[in-house]
Write a protein that holds these residues in place. Structure first.
Motif, mmCIF file in Angstrom:
data_model
loop_
_atom_site.group_PDB
_atom_site.id
_atom_site.type_symbol
_atom_site.label_atom_id
_atom_site.label_comp_id
_atom_site.label_asym_id
_atom_site.label_seq_id
_atom_site.Cartn_x
_atom_site.Cartn_y
_atom_site.Cartn_z
ATOM 1 N N SER A 166 11.453 -10.918 -21.256
ATOM 2 C CA SER A 166 11.491 -9.761 -21.169
ATOM 3 C C SER A 166 10.885 -9.123 -19.950
ATOM 4 N N SER A 167 9.825 -9.596 -19.503
ATOM 5 C CA SER A 167 9.042 -9.127 -18.396
ATOM 6 C C SER A 167 9.813 -9.172 -17.074
ATOM 7 N N SER A 168 10.661 -10.423 -16.962
ATOM 8 C CA SER A 168 11.411 -10.685 -15.857
ATOM 9 C C SER A 168 12.574 -9.744 -15.763
ATOM 10 N N PHE A 169 13.155 -9.598 -16.999
ATOM 11 C CA PHE A 169 14.379 -8.758 -16.935
ATOM 12 C C PHE A 169 14.034 -7.127 -16.639
ATOM 13 N N GLN A 170 12.919 -6.767 -17.115
ATOM 14 C CA GLN A 170 12.210 -5.541 -16.849
ATOM 15 C C GLN A 170 12.057 -5.276 -15.240
ATOM 16 N N LEU A 171 11.331 -6.328 -14.866
ATOM 17 C CA LEU A 171 10.949 -6.273 -13.300
ATOM 18 C C LEU A 171 12.512 -5.981 -12.650
ATOM 19 N N ALA A 172 13.268 -6.697 -13.217
ATOM 20 C CA ALA A 172 14.785 -6.318 -12.096
ATOM 21 C C ALA A 172 15.008 -5.232 -12.440
ATOM 22 N N SER A 173 15.014 -4.651 -13.648
ATOM 23 C CA SER A 173 15.574 -3.338 -14.046
ATOM 24 C C SER A 173 14.585 -2.060 -13.477
ATOM 25 N N VAL A 174 13.449 -2.517 -13.104
ATOM 26 C CA VAL A 174 12.604 -1.706 -12.246
ATOM 27 C C VAL A 174 13.165 -1.603 -10.499
ATOM 28 N N ILE A 175 13.295 -2.726 -10.200
ATOM 29 C CA ILE A 175 13.320 -2.863 -8.793
ATOM 30 C C ILE A 175 15.124 -2.484 -8.478
ATOM 31 N N GLY A 176 15.783 -2.749 -9.432
ATOM 32 C CA GLY A 176 17.328 -2.512 -9.141
ATOM 33 C C GLY A 176 17.732 -1.107 -9.206
ATOM 34 N N PRO A 177 17.471 -0.265 -10.089
ATOM 35 C CA PRO A 177 17.678 1.251 -10.117
ATOM 36 C C PRO A 177 17.139 1.923 -8.847
ATOM 37 N N ALA A 178 15.939 1.451 -8.568
ATOM 38 C CA ALA A 178 15.144 2.063 -7.329
ATOM 39 C C ALA A 178 15.993 1.835 -6.204
ATOM 40 N N LEU A 179 16.310 0.625 -5.884
ATOM 41 C CA LEU A 179 16.974 0.258 -4.838
ATOM 42 C C LEU A 179 18.341 0.574 -5.002
ATOM 43 N N GLY A 180 19.072 0.892 -6.127
ATOM 44 C CA GLY A 180 20.470 1.369 -5.942
ATOM 45 C C GLY A 180 20.670 3.143 -5.465
ATOM 46 N N GLY A 181 19.489 3.755 -6.362
ATOM 47 C CA GLY A 181 19.393 4.985 -5.550
ATOM 48 C C GLY A 181 19.128 5.165 -4.124
ATOM 49 N N LEU A 182 18.091 4.458 -3.648
ATOM 50 C CA LEU A 182 17.930 4.362 -2.320
ATOM 51 C C LEU A 182 19.186 4.085 -1.406
ATOM 52 N N ALA A 183 19.888 3.122 -1.930
ATOM 53 C CA ALA A 183 21.142 2.507 -1.194
ATOM 54 C C ALA A 183 21.905 3.571 -1.293
ATOM 55 N N ILE A 184 22.293 4.274 -2.197
ATOM 56 C CA ILE A 184 23.464 5.402 -2.379
ATOM 57 C C ILE A 184 23.023 6.380 -1.259
ATOM 58 N N ALA A 185 21.539 6.705 -1.115
ATOM 59 C CA ALA A 185 21.296 7.759 -0.223
ATOM 60 C C ALA A 185 21.573 7.166 1.073
ATOM 61 N N LEU A 186 21.207 6.170 1.431
ATOM 62 C CA LEU A 186 21.010 5.350 2.774
ATOM 63 C C LEU A 186 22.606 5.268 3.383
ATOM 64 N N PHE A 187 23.561 4.807 2.242
ATOM 65 C CA PHE A 187 24.738 4.551 2.874
ATOM 66 C C PHE A 187 25.520 5.672 2.789
ATOM 67 N N GLY A 188 25.187 6.586 1.964
ATOM 68 C CA GLY A 188 26.080 7.878 1.782
ATOM 69 C C GLY A 188 27.170 7.590 0.557
ATOM 70 N N SER A 189 27.082 6.465 0.003
ATOM 71 C CA SER A 189 28.213 6.255 -0.816
ATOM 72 C C SER A 189 27.540 5.000 -1.867
ATOM 73 N N ALA A 190 28.443 4.810 -2.940
ATOM 74 C CA ALA A 190 28.064 3.680 -3.818
ATOM 75 C C ALA A 190 28.547 2.280 -3.387
ATOM 76 N N THR A 191 29.468 2.300 -2.212
ATOM 77 C CA THR A 191 30.112 1.310 -2.174
ATOM 78 C C THR A 191 29.207 -0.036 -1.616
ATOM 79 N N GLY A 192 28.222 0.430 -0.738
ATOM 80 C CA GLY A 192 27.355 -0.771 -0.284
ATOM 81 C C GLY A 192 26.451 -1.475 -1.400
ATOM 82 N N VAL A 193 26.365 -0.707 -2.494
ATOM 83 C CA VAL A 193 25.351 -1.242 -3.800
ATOM 84 C C VAL A 193 26.313 -2.248 -4.416
#
Length: 377
Positions: A117-144
């Protein structure tokens, strides 16, 4: 990352809460349809091979989403990719779960469930944060979607490195009896049935995650970076709780802990529904993840301890459908109710429904209230 990208892009393109609910529905339908077959395959075939093939299909889906997003393809093509994602997950979950528990001694199941459960939750913490930052950085969802494909490729490489197991699979012919053995086992074990049914209906009603893009954009009035924080908050809470569970003594009253954790999940969901402050919303989402982590560890340990190895794939398939139905159909339910009555009504009524489900479960299966230490079963 991909979940954040899909939610942001579809809501940006359609402005529809129903479109967000469709993300979950498209993925869960294949899982429900293939439950019996995928569980049987996991018990009768090489689990590592099935896992690898499923991951390859996930990589293909992420790459296809990249192309569709870049060319602003039709929305129905996105849902087509999600249907294929559901097919991959239908086979990945039972095979992957059965393979993992095949590697772990029974005495370590409770601790292993917590680490899993911890490993899954760790990925779930890093993933959404990186996803949001990547959308802001790339200007779209494509790069995600490209990043998601690379992450799945890493998963493929790590799984391929696992040494082959010397498991002998029974040469049981395919029949309705063999296909339905997992469902029959769950039905006869009322404690297991109660635990996974509680999870199904509680998260089906109480899940607010599918509406986070609506809350971020329309209610809290924040951008994609903050959406990533909101998406990550439940997993941060779950990760903290999982870390505590690893070091604390085993839960001695698993049944009451399961019931009260789901009641708490309903309460914080109601508070989140009414919240108009970013920090309060983040806190309630983190608490929802922490409380959900308790129920996850109890349920996973209970299922694995009481399931014989030759049925692990089929029981894992049944369990995964309950989990996926609660998450994905819960997303559809939240989107549908939000489209009809608004997002606040959808979330708050769902939290109330979650509490009522706990009461009903405790009354229908009174033995769940008496469940003690899992490691003694």
């Amino acid at each position: 990352m991909q979940t954040v990208a899909l939610g942001w892009e579809l809501y940006e393109r359609t402005g529809s809460a129903m479109a967000l609910g469709g993300i979950g529905l498209a993925q869960v339908l294949p899982m429900i349809a293939l439950t019996i077959i995928s569980g049987h395959v996991a018990d009768k075939s090489d689990r590592k091979t099935i896992t690898l093939l499923s991951i390859l299909l996930l990589i293909f889906c992420s790459l296809a989403l990249t192309v569709i997003s870049y060319h602003r393809g039709a929305v129905f093509l996105v849902y087509g990719c999600l249907l294929l994602t559901g097919v991959a997950r239908a086979f990945l979950k039972p095979a992957g779960d059965a393979l993992m528990w095949q590697l772990i001694p029974t005495s370590a199941f409770t601790n292993a469930a917590t680490w899993n459960s911890s490993s899954f939750q760790l990925a779930s913490v890093i993933g959404p944060a990186l996803g949001g930052l990547a959308i802001a950085l790339f200007g779209s969802a494509t790069g995600v979607y490209i990043l998601a494909a690379l992450a799945a490729l890493s998963c493929f490489a790590l799984t391929a490195a696992i040494k082959p197991q010397t498991t002998t699979f029974a040469k049981e012919p395919i029949s309705w009896k063999s296909l339905a053995a997992g469902a029959e086992f769950v039905w006869k074990n009322q404690i297991i049935l109660a635990a996974i049914t509680l999870d199904l209906f509680a998260v089906l009603l109480g899940g607010a995650v599918a509406l986070l893009p609506v809350y971020a954009k329309d209610i809290l009035q924040v951008g994609p970076v903050e959406l990533g924080y909101l998406q990550a908050a439940p997993s941060i809470g779950a990760l903290i709780m999982a870390a505590l569970l690893v070091y604390l003594p085993p839960i001695q009253k698993a049944g009451p802990a399961l019931l009260w954790s789901v009641v708490g999940f309903g309460v914080v969901t109601i508070i989140f529904g009414f919240s108009r402050w970013m920090w309060l919303s983040l806190l309630m989402l983190a608490l929802s993840g922490a409380l959900d982590s308790i129920s996850v560890v109890v349920r996973h340990t209970l299922v694995q301890i009481r399931t014989p190895d030759h049925l692990r794939g089929r029981v894992a398939a049944i369990n995964s459908v309950f989990i996926s139905a609660s998450n994905e159909l819960g997303g559809f339910e939240s989107g549908a109710v939000a489209a009809l009555f608004g997002p606040v009504f959808s979330v708050v009524s769902g939290g109330i429904g979650t509490i009522l489900v706990v009461v009903a479960t405790a009354l229908i299966w009174p033995e769940i209230r008496k469940l003690g230490a899992l490691h003694e079963d």
